[in-house]
Design a protein around this motif. Sequence first.
Motif: not given
Length: 219
Positions: A73-80, A82-96
């Motif tokens: 999921s993170y790899q799909m959105i990491k270059n968007w 219009f999405i801030n880094n905080w949101t990208k990190n929540i997506v990437r680490y939500h299981y952790t």
Amino acid sequence: MYWKTLLIKQNKHHRYGVLGHTLKVIFGAIKDKKYKFIVAGLLHDIGKPTVAFQKPEDIILGEYSFTDHEEVSYQMIKNWKFINNWTKNIVRYHYTIRDIEKCRRKGDKVVFETEIYQLPAPIFRSTNEYTISILSAHKELKEMDRQDKIRATYMHSVLRYLQSNYMTNTSLRERFGIDAKNTAMVSRIIKETLEENKISIYDESVGTRARTYVPSWSK
């Protein structure tokens, strides 16, 4: 399989398909007035249907498994842009984040005692059914590789944050058992962890010595 997991069914841990689960998460964020999490809630499982597969036992039960869907999921959105880094990190680490929060709520000693006894930070691997914590024996700082230090620093910042506190140069020095005269060593570790986007400076307006740090997903 893509459409079935998206619209109808995942497994026993989820009552709805990915779309229904996503809507439920968004509704929960709105209900709890956690508006900052709405976009992350919308995107956190965006890659899940693309990695759906069935193990032999899944076929019998009519269920599905998903491997590393949060990273996909993170790899799909990491270059968007219009999405801030905080949101990208929540997506990437939500299981952790979920697993550490579970440890905190349950009073699980595993994570916290790695700090007390200065053990390498545990590695979490999540599946649909359980979370695996991989623990390592004590290592002197000089025996830790770069990733060991970064992971331990990140975990330290998370634990401090969950205790309504901040990571500092001093708190990390104490976590690693580094002598007070070697603060430069701690500063290098913090710098490397910042470069990996695992932590963030809480307030960049303060001087270097007074800086505090939080997990990157918390800002």
